[in-house]
Write a protein that holds these residues in place. Structure first.
Motif, PDB file in Angstrom:
ATOM      1  N   ARG A 296     -28.711  46.633 -12.601  1.00 41.93           N
ATOM      2  CA  ARG A 296     -27.689  45.891 -13.341  1.00 41.93           C
ATOM      3  C   ARG A 296     -27.486  46.484 -14.741  1.00 41.93           C
ATOM      4  NH1 ARG A 296     -23.587  42.909 -11.705  1.00 41.93           N
ATOM      5  NH2 ARG A 296     -24.951  41.744 -10.279  1.00 41.93           N
TER       6      ARG A 296
ATOM      7  N   GLU B  32     -19.100  48.474 -15.731  1.00 43.29           N
ATOM      8  CA  GLU B  32     -18.593  47.987 -14.450  1.00 43.29           C
ATOM      9  C   GLU B  32     -18.072  46.557 -14.676  1.00 43.29           C
ATOM     10  OE1 GLU B  32     -19.492  45.758 -10.603  1.00 43.29           O
ATOM     11  OE2 GLU B  32     -20.731  45.713 -12.412  1.00 43.29           O
ATOM     12  N   SER B  33     -16.860  46.262 -14.139  1.00 40.55           N
ATOM     13  CA  SER B  33     -16.165  45.069 -14.612  1.00 40.55           C
ATOM     14  C   SER B  33     -16.880  43.759 -14.293  1.00 40.55           C
ATOM     15  CB  SER B  33     -14.729  45.048 -14.101  1.00 40.55           C
ATOM     16  OG  SER B  33     -14.750  44.949 -12.704  1.00 40.55           O
ATOM     17  N   GLU B  34     -17.453  43.631 -13.084  1.00 41.02           N
ATOM     18  CA  GLU B  34     -18.116  42.368 -12.755  1.00 41.02           C
ATOM     19  C   GLU B  34     -19.298  42.116 -13.713  1.00 41.02           C
ATOM     20  OE1 GLU B  34     -20.760  42.208  -9.544  1.00 41.02           O
ATOM     21  OE2 GLU B  34     -20.722  40.013  -9.426  1.00 41.02           O
ATOM     22  N   SER B  35     -20.026  43.150 -13.991  1.00 37.55           N
ATOM     23  CA  SER B  35     -21.188  42.993 -14.878  1.00 37.55           C
ATOM     24  C   SER B  35     -20.757  42.614 -16.291  1.00 37.55           C
ATOM     25  CB  SER B  35     -22.007  44.286 -14.941  1.00 37.55           C
ATOM     26  OG  SER B  35     -22.453  44.617 -13.649  1.00 37.55           O
TER      27      SER B  35
ATOM     28  N   GLU C 208     -18.059  40.998 -17.032  1.00 32.76           N
ATOM     29  CA  GLU C 208     -17.626  39.603 -16.968  1.00 32.76           C
ATOM     30  C   GLU C 208     -18.813  38.651 -17.104  1.00 32.76           C
ATOM     31  OE1 GLU C 208     -14.804  37.853 -16.907  1.00 32.76           O
ATOM     32  OE2 GLU C 208     -14.013  39.837 -17.445  1.00 32.76           O
ATOM     33  N   LEU C 209     -19.858  38.935 -16.329  1.00 32.35           N
ATOM     34  CA  LEU C 209     -21.040  38.067 -16.348  1.00 32.35           C
ATOM     35  C   LEU C 209     -21.712  38.089 -17.719  1.00 32.35           C
ATOM     36  CD1 LEU C 209     -22.432  39.080 -12.847  1.00 32.35           C
ATOM     37  CD2 LEU C 209     -21.734  36.761 -13.515  1.00 32.35           C
TER      38      LEU C 209
END
Ligand code: ARG
Length: 493
Positions: A129, A137-140, A142-143
């Motif tokens: 991660r 990386e976009s999902e990371s 975002e989180l």
């Protein structure tokens, strides 16, 4: 010795000049751009009592320096980037309900760390991660943002309660420097300062050795490619010099980080990130200790949550006002409890030499006697009540000449004249307690003036007005001084 004696007429003139001056006779300095790095908690953790000192000391300095005419930029260097975010995000994903209100910051970091240390699988996912996060990386991302936002909600709640100047505009966390970290490495390398050591890139600042007498490195990039806390601070200096154009950087951070700042400043100067026109100062402070003399902690040894502590201060203040003034209306009592409770906690911190540890003692800090916020606030409220009794208001006496006709009037006038010096001492030493000591002296002197010089007894028009003007100036000096410490002055108590 050469002794000077101020004549009463000279004192009268001087104190009257201050009374006419909306800035109370302070000397305005030539404007500098000063950046104060303060509060700076870490994301995904609760703010604890350790952050109290940085927050209130930094805030008081920011207020005093602004009052002196400087451009002050407060920066909240929150810990919002780095390898721990791998495990924090993984833990976040596993949290039952990723709902903002359900995240319990008290245990969040600890629980993530526990999983990381005890589950190989979790640790591996966390490491992956980190890589994803670093490559944006976009999902990371975002989180990560969600985690930051949850934490900010909590920080802002505490800042609101504390009534400090910090808000989202002051955020300048580690993450904003991430982009220029490779540039820091490059520039250090260009200066020939970078050395490889066990796979890591480090700088050996001159004069630093470890216990074995070996040169002590400042780690710039770790073996795994990750950057260090020091690297962000170097990037931050570049930004403050080259983009913001500040000439004075103040870091209000605990004494345990002294070595970090000494090394970072030295490296930044050697690398020409800042030259001699920039003043950079670490402003350390001691610990908050309990009445048992040990670092303040809850019963199970955990750091005490700042929010809980502040809530308790308001409840306690409410009880003590109820005792003092049972007739006060509830809504008013509530408003005033906030000012007194929060004021007490802040003043207890600001009224002692910041280098010393201070004892967190509810009873003492909420007392109406001694060098406390309630004592000063009460002195102010009492003066306001004199004006209420006389059916007039303080502002009317700001243009009134003050006459010095006896020793009590002379004494309080001399103290009123030294307000400006107390501010200079406070900023000259980055020591807000100098202002606190001054205000306490003023409140004490007012008490003896008031006892010996009847204000509302009619001797003559000019004496009565002059004494009311002294009261007015004292109230204004107290409330201005308290305000510079970030503390409210209620009109009644
Ligand atoms: N976040 C850090 C901590 O909690 C404090 C940051 C202080 N400021 C700085 N520029 N390093 O220890």
């Amino acid at each position: 010795f050469v002794n000077f004696k101020a004549t009463d007429s000279w004192l009268s003139d001087q104190v009257s000049i201050i009374n006419y001056d909306p800035k109370l006779g302070i000397k305005i300095e030539e404007k500098k751009t000063i950046i104060i790095d303060y509060s700076s908690p870490n994301v995904a953790k609760r703010m604890h009592v350790g952050h109290l000192r940085s927050t209130v000391i930094g805030d008081a300095l920011a207020r005093i320096l602004t009052y002196k005419g400087h451009q002050v930029i407060g920066e909240n260097h929150i810990g919002d980037w780095g390898t721990p975010f791998g495990m924090l995000i993984e833990h976040f994903l596993e949290s039952e309900d990723m709902n903002v209100d359900d995240i319990d910051l008290e245990n969040f970091y600890k629980d993530a760390r526990y999983k990381f240390d005890n589950s190989e699988d979790f640790a591996n996912r966390s490491r992956k991660r980190v890589v994803k996060l670093q490559s944006k990386e976009s999902e990371s991302i975002e989180l990560w943002k969600e985690l930051v936002d949850i934490s900010l909600l909590h920080f802002n709640e505490v800042y609101d309660m504390l009534n400090v100047l910090l808000n989202d505009e002051n955020l300048a966390g580690e993450s904003i420097y991430e982009e220029i970290l490779p540039e820091v490495v490059q520039r250090l390398d260009d200066q020939g300062m970078l050395v490889e050591s066990n796979g890591a890139l480090v700088v050996f600042p001159e004069g630093w050795v470890n216990r074995e007498n070996e040169p002590l490195p400042l780690i710039i990039r770790k073996g795994d490619g990750g950057y260090n806390y020091a690297t962000s601070d170097l990037a931050c200096i570049i930004n403050r010099v080259e983009n913001i154009g500040g000439t004075e950087f103040l870091y209000v951070v605990g004494a345990e980080q002294s070595q970090h700042f000494d090394m970072v400043f030295q490296v930044a100067r050697q690398a020409n990130f800042m030259d001699d026109s920039v003043k950079s100062v670490h402003i350390p402070f001691g610990l908050v200790v309990g009445t048992d003399g040990k670092k303040l902690a809850s019963r199970d040894g955990e750091a005490i949550s700042l929010k809980d502590l502040l809530e308790e201060s308001i409840i306690r203040a409410n009880q003590s006002i109820l005792k003092k003034n049972p007739m006060m209306e509830e809504s008013e009592r509530e408003k005033i409890s906030r000012m007194i409770g929060i004021g007490s906690v802040k003043y207890a911190d600001l009224s002692v030499d910041r280098n010393k540890n201070y004892v967190f003692d509810w009873e003492k800090m909420l007392s109406f006697e001694g060098n406390t916020a309630p004592y000063l606030q009460y002195a102010h409220a009492r003066i306001c009540s004199i004006f209420r009794k006389a059916s007039t208001n303080k502002e009317k006496f700001e243009n009134n000449k003050i006459l010095v006709t006896n020793e009590n009037e002379a004494k309080i006038s001399r103290i009123l004249l030294s307000f400006s010096d107390s501010l200079d001492e406070a900023i000259g030493n980055y020591a807000p307690h100098r202002l606190a000591v001054y205000l306490h002296k003023l409140a004490q002197e007012f008490a003896s003036f008031y006892e010996n010089c009847p204000v509302l007894v009619y001797y003559s028009e000019s004496i009565m007005n002059s004494r009311l003007a002294l009261c007015s100036l004292t109230a204004r000096t107290l409330s201005t001084g308290l305000n510079l410490l970030g503390i409210d002055s209620p009109e009644r108590m």
